[in-house]
Design a protein around this motif. Sequence first.
Motif, PDB file in Angstrom:
ATOM      1  N   VAL A  91       0.772  -1.147  -0.093  1.00  0.00           N
ATOM      2  CA  VAL A  91       0.117  -0.111   0.123  1.00  0.00           C
ATOM      3  C   VAL A  91       0.680   1.332   0.247  1.00  0.00           C
ATOM      4  O   VAL A  91       1.773   1.355   0.779  1.00  0.00           O
ATOM      5  CB  VAL A  91      -0.821  -0.151   1.414  1.00  0.00           C
ATOM      6  CG1 VAL A  91      -1.631   1.165   1.233  1.00  0.00           C
ATOM      7  CG2 VAL A  91      -1.651  -1.348   1.164  1.00  0.00           C
ATOM      8  N   LEU A 104      -7.818  -5.337   1.378  1.00  0.00           N
ATOM      9  CA  LEU A 104      -6.619  -6.039   1.438  1.00  0.00           C
ATOM     10  C   LEU A 104      -6.913  -7.477   2.066  1.00  0.00           C
ATOM     11  O   LEU A 104      -6.578  -8.574   1.399  1.00  0.00           O
ATOM     12  CB  LEU A 104      -5.730  -5.604   2.449  1.00  0.00           C
ATOM     13  CG  LEU A 104      -4.889  -4.179   2.264  1.00  0.00           C
ATOM     14  CD1 LEU A 104      -3.881  -4.256   3.151  1.00  0.00           C
ATOM     15  CD2 LEU A 104      -4.425  -4.544   0.752  1.00  0.00           C
ATOM     16  N   ASP A 105      -8.075  -7.579   2.841  1.00  0.00           N
ATOM     17  CA  ASP A 105      -8.509  -9.025   3.289  1.00  0.00           C
ATOM     18  C   ASP A 105      -9.191  -9.692   2.150  1.00  0.00           C
ATOM     19  O   ASP A 105      -9.156 -11.003   2.136  1.00  0.00           O
ATOM     20  CB  ASP A 105      -9.431  -8.775   4.578  1.00  0.00           C
ATOM     21  CG  ASP A 105      -8.596  -8.176   5.943  1.00  0.00           C
ATOM     22  OD1 ASP A 105      -7.360  -8.370   6.019  1.00  0.00           O
ATOM     23  OD2 ASP A 105      -9.189  -7.666   6.905  1.00  0.00           O
ATOM     24  N   VAL A 143      -8.914   0.547   2.602  1.00  0.00           N
ATOM     25  CA  VAL A 143      -7.894  -0.131   2.385  1.00  0.00           C
ATOM     26  C   VAL A 143      -7.893  -1.532   2.909  1.00  0.00           C
ATOM     27  O   VAL A 143      -7.527  -2.670   2.512  1.00  0.00           O
ATOM     28  CB  VAL A 143      -6.500   0.616   2.455  1.00  0.00           C
ATOM     29  CG1 VAL A 143      -5.227  -0.267   2.488  1.00  0.00           C
ATOM     30  CG2 VAL A 143      -6.514   1.718   1.397  1.00  0.00           C
ATOM     31  N   ASP A 144      -7.867  -1.496   4.347  1.00  0.00           N
ATOM     32  CA  ASP A 144      -7.925  -2.558   5.000  1.00  0.00           C
ATOM     33  C   ASP A 144      -8.599  -3.770   4.655  1.00  0.00           C
ATOM     34  O   ASP A 144      -8.388  -4.985   4.826  1.00  0.00           O
ATOM     35  CB  ASP A 144      -7.959  -2.438   6.549  1.00  0.00           C
ATOM     36  CG  ASP A 144      -6.677  -1.404   7.137  1.00  0.00           C
ATOM     37  OD1 ASP A 144      -5.810  -1.552   6.360  1.00  0.00           O
ATOM     38  OD2 ASP A 144      -6.917  -0.891   8.035  1.00  0.00           O
ATOM     39  N   GLU A 145     -10.081  -3.327   4.554  1.00  0.00           N
ATOM     40  CA  GLU A 145     -11.079  -4.408   4.089  1.00  0.00           C
ATOM     41  C   GLU A 145     -10.860  -4.767   2.632  1.00  0.00           C
ATOM     42  O   GLU A 145     -10.848  -6.073   2.503  1.00  0.00           O
ATOM     43  CB  GLU A 145     -12.565  -3.841   4.090  1.00  0.00           C
ATOM     44  CG  GLU A 145     -13.526  -4.623   3.937  1.00  0.00           C
ATOM     45  CD  GLU A 145     -14.926  -4.115   4.207  1.00  0.00           C
ATOM     46  OE1 GLU A 145     -15.728  -4.785   3.243  1.00  0.00           O
ATOM     47  OE2 GLU A 145     -14.818  -3.117   4.734  1.00  0.00           O
ATOM     48  N   ARG A 192       0.107  -8.342   0.755  1.00  0.00           N
ATOM     49  CA  ARG A 192       1.278  -8.597   1.781  1.00  0.00           C
ATOM     50  C   ARG A 192       1.747  -9.791   1.540  1.00  0.00           C
ATOM     51  O   ARG A 192       1.590 -10.660   2.425  1.00  0.00           O
ATOM     52  CB  ARG A 192       0.719  -8.155   2.935  1.00  0.00           C
ATOM     53  CG  ARG A 192      -0.869  -8.660   3.284  1.00  0.00           C
ATOM     54  CD  ARG A 192      -1.795  -8.082   4.408  1.00  0.00           C
ATOM     55  NE  ARG A 192      -3.138  -8.355   4.336  1.00  0.00           N
ATOM     56  CZ  ARG A 192      -4.210  -7.865   4.992  1.00  0.00           C
ATOM     57  NH1 ARG A 192      -3.623  -6.760   5.581  1.00  0.00           N
ATOM     58  NH2 ARG A 192      -5.324  -8.320   4.979  1.00  0.00           N
TER      59      ARG A 192
END
Length: 576
Positions: free
Chosen positions: A347, A408-409, A404-406, A419
């Motif tokens: 990111v 990525l999952d 972003v975090d959601e 990642r």
Amino acid sequence: MSDLRYTAQPATRTEIPRPKRGEGQWALGYTEPLNKNEQSKKDDSPLNVRDRILHTYSKRGFDSIDPADLRGRFRWMGLYTQRRPGIDGGKTAVLEEEELDDRYFMLRVRSDGKLLTPATVRALGTIGVDFARDTADVTDRENIQYHWIRIEDVPAIWERLDASGLHSLEACGDSPRPFLGSPVAGVAQDEIIDGTSALEEIERRYIGNPDFANFPRKFKTALTGHPSHDVSPETNDVAFVGTVHPEHGPGFDVWVGGGLSTNPMLAQKLGVWIPLDEVPDAWQAVASIFRDYGYRRLRSRARLKFLVADWGVDKFREVMENEYLGRELVRCESPASPTGHRDHIGVHDQRDGNKYVGIAPTAGRVSGTLLVQLADLMDEYAVEGARLTPYQKIVLIGVDPAVVDELLDRLDAIGLSARPSAWRRNTMACTGIEFCKLAIVDTKNRARDLVTELEKRFPDLDAQVPDGITVNVNGCPNACARTQVADIGLKGQLVMHDGEQVEGFQVHLGGATGLEANFGRKLRAHKVTSAGLDDYVTAVVTNFLADREEGERFATWVARADEELLRGDKTLAGAS
């Protein structure tokens, strides 16, 4: 029939000594066909085969295809026959091409650095699902590559591509191959200059242009305005690399004559400054030199790198200025070479406050279904678009920081991680024996298995070696996966083991681009079997971790390491 030579008169003719033995250079009067490839192109422009595919071959089927089109001109449309299943690597150099042919095609689709909208990514996915047995690979020339394509389906595929703003024209052949553009053009905070408009103009002017459809061999282009030099400019025929002139500001240097395969050479830097709007003219000049002065007699010498090596950079620049541009180029010191990652995984901040997210398919292997799933996520999270990278990766552009975090999952859940482990991030592989008629060994599956095993054996490599260790796996000597510039480059070949020929690799160690650019170290008579690859890489990496100095990079260590450590004959204890 025209030989397709460009007819514009040069501004000034540079004195070029006529060689004692003609190399097939048009500009020196050697215009007669000198091999079957040159004869085929003289017989009929390869661009004409598009109409035969649309109106004849797709309607009458595979058996109606003229062999001269099938094994020659089809390449200008991005089509190769793929390898017939069941033919082992020992037969690759023994059988005639027609004996290796399957009745299905590989199809390469160019992206040329374009930003692919969610709808375009979906179209690429549905092509794989509907026409290619769910295949799709991200290549290191920013292509999507399909397999199992039937000639009858090509018109429908082209219609979908046209509707999406993409095409396969001149994705192969003796032509301007797909362009490499910076995956983060126009959005990266540290970008020197956005070259997107130049690539668009080069495509508009020259792709499908008969004057530039008959080069001695392939002609590879790269352009980036990013300081990481994220398009492997050292290994392309022509590369435009962002630079800053002390008076004129941002522009591009020109690098020429890079290429790998069996005679690897790094591109040479002209040390010039070219403004953005003049890049297409400079591209035309370099391409014209290759077309007019390139060596056509022998296919083994028909790349621009051989001409640049023979002429030298000063003479090349002189011919470019005098004969094709009609003006002297502004001199400028070439930009400094970077070290470290060029793939944009993870990111990162955009200049507009959004994020871009680099994701890593393993060894470039995706599928039609996976691309459709990616398009679904792009729509759901309002992602602006995606770009392909020269490292078989994908970068999502324009991601709202709040999601972003959601995202990525969700990407992890479909196998496209932002990642990834250092091994998953840093491994590339060419098509290999599964589909390629030139290959000797399996690559894609072998690379994926290698990644899985190394993740188990070195679970903490990310912390120990922040840049990771690059592993490039190639199925033959042609270096499509850039084996010579990897930390660990593996060139497929058959090797003897217990009295039998088995799949294996010649090993290149410590290759690099950027500041430490070199072709690595080949160990005399050293080969490793495919079955023994996991253990061999484990031994070498273990020795590196134990023997390296603080902060030392793998390529630097290889240059000084004892040969027994590189061969894996001795394994050190105490890796840290």
